[in-house]
Design a protein around this motif. Structure first.
Motif, short mmCIF file in Angstrom:
data_model
loop_
_atom_site.label_atom_id
_atom_site.label_comp_id
_atom_site.label_asym_id
_atom_site.label_seq_id
_atom_site.Cartn_x
_atom_site.Cartn_y
_atom_site.Cartn_z
N ASN A 121 13.86 8.78 2.82
CA ASN A 121 14.87 9.48 2.25
C ASN A 121 16.32 10.28 2.98
O ASN A 121 16.46 10.59 3.80
N THR B 19 10.55 18.10 -5.83
CA THR B 19 10.35 16.81 -5.99
C THR B 19 11.12 16.02 -7.26
O THR B 19 11.48 17.09 -7.78
N GLU B 29 7.04 8.47 -12.84
CA GLU B 29 6.90 8.16 -10.82
C GLU B 29 7.99 9.87 -10.36
O GLU B 29 8.87 10.23 -10.60
N ASP B 31 8.74 11.69 -6.88
CA ASP B 31 8.75 11.52 -5.72
C ASP B 31 8.81 12.66 -4.52
O ASP B 31 10.07 13.42 -5.09
N GLN B 33 9.72 14.66 -1.62
CA GLN B 33 10.17 14.49 -0.02
C GLN B 33 9.99 16.31 0.68
O GLN B 33 10.48 16.75 0.51
N ILE B 38 10.55 9.92 1.76
CA ILE B 38 10.29 10.28 -0.21
C ILE B 38 8.15 9.71 0.41
O ILE B 38 8.32 8.29 0.14
N ARG B 40 6.14 7.90 -2.70
CA ARG B 40 6.28 8.25 -4.18
C ARG B 40 4.89 7.80 -4.63
O ARG B 40 3.86 7.15 -4.23
#
Ligand SMILES: [Zn+2]
Ligand SMILES: [Zn+2]
Ligand SMILES: [Zn+2]
Lengths: 194, 146
Positions: A121, B19, B29, B31, B33, B38, B40
């Motif tokens: 990230n 997210t 999708e 992600d 965090q 992240i 996925r």
């Protein structure tokens, strides 16, 4: 990465209170949850079961519900966790503790699938490090942390997966990094150049 | 592996996680965090069983708006007549934001797949929520009728 979160996923549910609801009991359009009495708009879908499609393909072989979809002569030992296809021990593939057919296995490993994939990230790293640099800037650590942040910002902008919603965070981190470096240099000159 | 460009749809955040949600090709999708990583995952259109939309009070946004406005207003009173009006002016947009969030509820879209779900929160944009909801339903329908 363990797929633990998915163990808790139990399928269609009330979007308000999370209580599981069978698909047949949902009214398309407007519906009310029988538990929390909350309103929600719903669209119900019946994803085609991949099983029927394959059984038709193999219909020329001996008609047997428990035959492997890919090998009509082999007995199925399990069904794929993603598509429900009957599969024999030859076809059965393990992924994170689940059993999958070859097609689903390929799909999930190649495209990331529903299996969680861990990625750096860059925005989080850049913001975290730049803020740490700001807090520690009186110790001059702000200078290396500022440069580290700029590195992360560059990685963030060059990431092929980047998307526009991340730009604001990266730009903020960049300015924080400039601040880190500036304060660090000011501290340095204060202590050593006098 | 071909890389299909993805489109940002929105976010969802709660106490547990943050997210970002995107559309990529034949899937949504998600992600999720944390500070440095992240995670996925995807919900394929062909696996979707249910799409819902409901409204929700965005407490965090309301507290944010009124909270900041309160701080500015307190400062305004503390500074008195001479400079206080500057703080009062600064409080106005936050007050307006708090009132807007209080009166206009958030719309939340939830997509339930076979194995996982995706969730998007729309603040102050009910029309966009409706548009995305219709669009997602249409795409799921198309993917499942192939
Ligand atoms: Zn409910
Ligand atoms: Zn499968
Ligand atoms: Zn087989």
């Amino acid at each position: 990465m363990s797929p633990q979160r998915f163990v808790t996923y139990t399928g269609p549910a009330c979007p308000r209170c999370g209580v599981p609801i069978a698909l047949d009991r949902i009214t398309p359009g407007e519906d009310i949850c029988t538990v929390c009495r909350g309103f929600f708009t719903a669209a119900v879908f019946r994803p085609p079961s991949h099983v029927t499609r394959v059984v038709q393909l193999g219909a020329e072989g001996p008609e047997n519900a428990s035959a492997c979809a890919n090998h009509p002569r082999n007995a199925a030992v399990t069904s794929c966790e993603r598509c429900g296809l009957f599969i024999c021990s030859l076809c059965e593939l393990d992924l994170f503790g689940g059993k999958y057919c070859p097609a689903c296995f390929d799909r999930m490993t190649q495209e990331g699938g529903e299996i969680q994939k861990s990625i750096r990230n860059w925005r989080g790293l850049a913001l975290g490090i730049s803020l740490a640099g700001l807090l520690l800037s009186s110790l001059m650590i702000g200078i290396p942390l500022g440069f580290l942040t700029i590195y992360y910002v560059i990685r963030g902008f060059r990431d092929p997966e980047r998307s526009r919603d991340q730009y604001a965070g990266l730009i903020i981190a960049f300015f924080l990094a400039i601040g880190d470096i500036a304060i660090g240099i000011a501290m340095f000159s204060e202590f050593f150049l006098k | 592996m071909t890389r299909v460009k993805r489109r940002y749809l929105g976010r969802f955040g709660d106490l547990a996680s943050r997210t970002s949600i995107y559309e990529r090709g034949n899937a949504i999708e998600v992600d999720e965090q944390d500070a440095f990583h992240i995670r996925r995952r995807r919900v394929f259109y062909e696996d979707v069983q249910l799409v819902t939309m409901h409204d929700s009070v965005g407490l965090a946004g309301i507290f944010f708006g009124f909270g900041i406005a309160t701080i500015f207003l307190l400062l305004a009173f503390a500074m008195g007549r001479d400079a206080g009006w500057i703080m009062a002016v600064a409080a106005a947009p936050f007050l307006a934001y708090g009132i807007a969030r209080l009166t206009m509820r958030d719309a939340i879209i939830t997509v339930f797949g076979r194995r996982s779900k995706a969730r998007i929160r729309f603040t102050l944009s009910p029309k966009k929520a409706r548009r995305i909801y219709d669009e997602l339903c249409e795409k799921v329908r198309a993917a499942q009728s192939e």
